[in-house]
Design a protein around this motif. Structure first.
Motif, PDB file in Angstrom:
ATOM      1  N   THR A   1       0.819  -1.214   0.000  1.00 21.66           N
ATOM      2  CA  THR A   1       0.000   0.000   0.000  1.00 21.66           C
ATOM      3  C   THR A   1       0.853   1.264   0.000  1.00 21.66           C
ATOM      4  N   ASN A   2       2.120   1.158   0.416  1.00 19.16           N
ATOM      5  CA  ASN A   2       3.039   2.304   0.410  1.00 19.16           C
ATOM      6  C   ASN A   2       3.906   2.351  -0.849  1.00 19.16           C
ATOM      7  N   TYR A   3       3.619   1.477  -1.829  1.00 18.81           N
ATOM      8  CA  TYR A   3       4.330   1.430  -3.116  1.00 18.81           C
ATOM      9  C   TYR A   3       5.825   1.153  -2.953  1.00 18.81           C
ATOM     10  N   ASP A   4       6.229   0.467  -1.900  1.00 18.23           N
ATOM     11  CA  ASP A   4       7.644   0.178  -1.653  1.00 18.23           C
ATOM     12  C   ASP A   4       7.981  -1.189  -2.271  1.00 18.23           C
ATOM     13  N   ILE A   5       8.146  -1.219  -3.581  1.00 16.96           N
ATOM     14  CA  ILE A   5       8.358  -2.478  -4.292  1.00 16.96           C
ATOM     15  C   ILE A   5       9.726  -3.073  -4.007  1.00 16.96           C
ATOM     16  N   ASP A   6      10.734  -2.219  -3.749  1.00 16.87           N
ATOM     17  CA  ASP A   6      12.083  -2.747  -3.498  1.00 16.87           C
ATOM     18  C   ASP A   6      12.127  -3.572  -2.215  1.00 16.87           C
ATOM     19  N   ASN A   7      11.602  -3.018  -1.133  1.00 15.92           N
ATOM     20  CA  ASN A   7      11.564  -3.763   0.122  1.00 15.92           C
ATOM     21  C   ASN A   7      10.621  -4.966   0.037  1.00 15.92           C
TER      22      ASN A   7
END
Length: 611
Positions: A461-467
């Motif tokens: 939901t926070n768009y943090d695809i790397d993590n």
């Protein structure tokens, strides 16, 4: 036998003759009449079922006619109403035509059995028909293109699944084998949980129809539902039509279940082979020419009787030499069968031990110990087989088995049976220790996975695809660890129910685990979509349920194999532990040797995605 002597039988006959003959005759007549009434009621139910199932109507009416005729014959033969007065009082034997009554009773038994089999066929047909309808409605549900079609198709599918769930639940306890009941239970569990995900994943797929991973997410659920239905189909057909469980022991080696046995079951099979051979030798040696009481022979296979030394033949009876040629031929044949069965069983045992030695989570020392104990088992097994073959060709000392079946223990010779059982016991202990040493890390992996799944939602939901991708790698590693330990736990589980549940849960965890991450990626891609959010929550709930079930099964298995007395008393169902099987036999054998030379050995017991 049973404390009845010839004088007791004679006294009973005397008392019967002193009884009122008229009363005896009346009792016989009542028995025949009541039996006929019961048969008529039974037949009526069968005929009602036949009216509703045209395909068996002819066979059912034919069997019903035979049963009715047999019931009337028995009633007529038991009826002595024509006798009266002096003829009745002096009629010492109430029933003269015993042969006719026996023939009528056999005919009745045969026809009743046919009726029951026909009813079983109807039950199986209903189950398979319900499964077929559910499969067809599932295919239609998979091909819908809009919400209107989906609602209509899902309604039909839900109706068919309710019918299938009712039939499988109603007839679940009719399966005699514990493995089949456990498979049916596991299939029903997965169906129930997967249908919940099917609703959200299909809705998500209809909204985001252009996304490849959304379709993959949904197709996985369809695949698992089909697998569960196929397992139900397999259990129903195998339980009713498979005749392997009715085969003689010599033919059971070809049973396909042998390939799916755990290490625990394989070791139990080896021990029971030795038990069976030992007691068959005792059975023949104790009487010189054999005992015709088959019930007495097969009772030796009972575990409780195995532990009782009073059931072993006496040294005097076991010392006689049997010169019967047929017996010698039979003994040679049995020894050959034993060697073949044991060779196959040990081959499968060592193959399954590779699951432990090939596991990356088993320590080097434990792996080294397992290999060492396997080598020791091979040496003891070769010694055991060589002794059997050697004793078969010995001219003196009676017809031998291992360790002096034909007589006492050969002086100066170590007992190869004792050595083999001891080596199996040591291997069992090492396998249990190897798994137990991983339980702490196993539980830690379950906790880490739960935390990672919760973090997936936040990162998506926070768009943090790397993590999200970084944590997915750790998540997959933990899933592999859990799956591998589940496979090892399955090997040491002492009941078929625990073995099946552990395997089924591990398979579904391996399939649904990656789908949780895919659902998280879908949520990251469509973070504002309520359908994507519901889809992730449903997969997350499925994962939570799987990990909770796996944790509970692991605890049950560990309790069942705990060697402390207090833990063994926690649950009577699991008190027979892995190391206790061979350990008990080893101690028995030692007691036998101390008491004097006793006899030797023999015994019996019973697609990779099918648990």
């Amino acid at each position: 036998m049973y404390g009845i002597t010839q004088s007791t039988v004679n006294n009973q006959r005397f008392r019967v003759r002193d009884m009122d003959n008229e009363q005896i005759m009346s009792t016989f007549g009542n028995i025949g009449h009541l039996l006929n009434i019961a048969v008529e009621r039974f037949i009526t139910i069968g005929e009602i079922i036949a009216e509703e199932n045209i395909d068996i109507k002819g066979d059912m009416y034919e069997a019903a006619k035979e049963a009715r005729d047999a019931g009337k014959s028995i009633e007529r033969l038991c009826d002595i109403s024509p006798l009266s007065g002096m003829e009745l009082r002096h009629h010492i034997e109430p029933l003269k035509d015993y042969g006719a009554i026996i023939l009528a009773a056999r005919s009745l038994l045969s026809s009743v059995t046919r009726i029951l089999l026909l009813v079983d066929i109807i039950v199986v047909k209903k189950l398979l028909t319900a499964k077929k309808r559910a499969s067809e409605s599932l295919e239609k549900l998979e091909s819908v293109m809009n919400f209107t079609e989906f609602v209509r198709a899902f309604s039909v599918f839900g109706t068919e699944m309710i019918e299938l769930a009712y039939l499988t639940g109603h007839h679940r306890n009719s399966f005699k084998e514990e493995r089949r009941r456990a498979q049916m239970f596991s299939a029903r569990q997965i169906l129930e949980k997967s249908i919940v995900i099917l609703l959200t994943s299909s809705k998500n797929s209809l909204i985001h129809s252009d996304c490849v991973i959304v379709k993959e997410n949904r197709d996985t659920v369809f695949c698992q539902i089909r697998r569960a239905m196929d397992l139900i189909h397999f259990v129903v057909k195998d339980s009713i039509f498979d005749s392997a469980k009715h085969m003689p022991f010599e033919k059971q080696a070809s049973n396909p279940n042998y390939e799916n046995e755990s290490i625990y079951t394989t070791i139990k099979r080896i021990v029971n082979l030795i038990k069976r051979y030992k007691y068959q030798m005792s059975y023949y040696e104790g009487s010189g020419e054999g005992n015709n009481n088959s019930d007495a022979y097969f009772s030796f296979l009972d575990d409780d009787l195995w532990k009782s030394e009073k059931n072993l033949p006496s040294a005097a009876g076991g010392g006689r030499m049997v010169n019967n040629t047929n017996f010698r031929k039979h003994l040679s044949s049995e020894s050959l069968d034993l060697r073949e069965e044991l060779s196959l069983a040990f081959e499968k045992l060592f193959e399954k031990a590779h699951d432990f030695t090939d596991s990356p989570y088993i320590s080097h020392n434990h792996r080294k110990n397992i290999l060492s104990y396997c080598d020791n088992c091979k040496l003891e097994f070769d010694l055991y087989l060589n002794t059997i073959m050697k004793d078969q060709h010995e001219d003196g000392g009676g017809v031998g088995g291992v360790g002096g079946v034909g007589g006492g223990q050969v002086k100066g010779r170590s007992d190869p049976e004792l050595g083999m059982l001891s080596s199996l016991e040591e291997l069992c202990k090492q396998l249990v220790v190897s798994v137990s040493s991983q339980i702490e890390d196993f539980n830690e992996s379950l906790k880490i996975c739960s935390k990672l799944v919760k973090s997936f939602h936040v990162l998506a939901t926070n768009y943090d695809i790397d993590n999200l991708n970084q944590r997915s790698s750790k998540f997959h590693d933990c899933c592999d660890h859990i799956f591998d330990i589940c496979k090892l736990l399955q090997h040491i589980a002492p009941t078929e129910r625990l073995q099946v549940q552990a395997k089924c849960l591990a398979i579904n965890l391996r399939i649904y685990g990656p789908q949780v991450f895919i659902a998280a990626k879908i949520l990251w891609k469509y973070s504002n979509s309520s359908a994507a959010n519901e889809n992730f929550e449903s997969f997350s709930d499925m994962w939570k349920w799987l990990t909770n079930e796996i944790s509970m099964i692991a605890k049950k298995i560990l309790v069942s194999i705990n060697t402390t007395k207090g833990d063994r008393e926690v649950d009577a169902e699991y008190k027979l532990n892995l190391t206790g099987i061979t350990g008990g036999l080893t101690s028995e054998r030692s007691n036998e040797n101390m008491a004097g030379g006793m006899c030797d050995s023999k015994g019996t017991t019973s697609s990779s995605d099918i648990p």
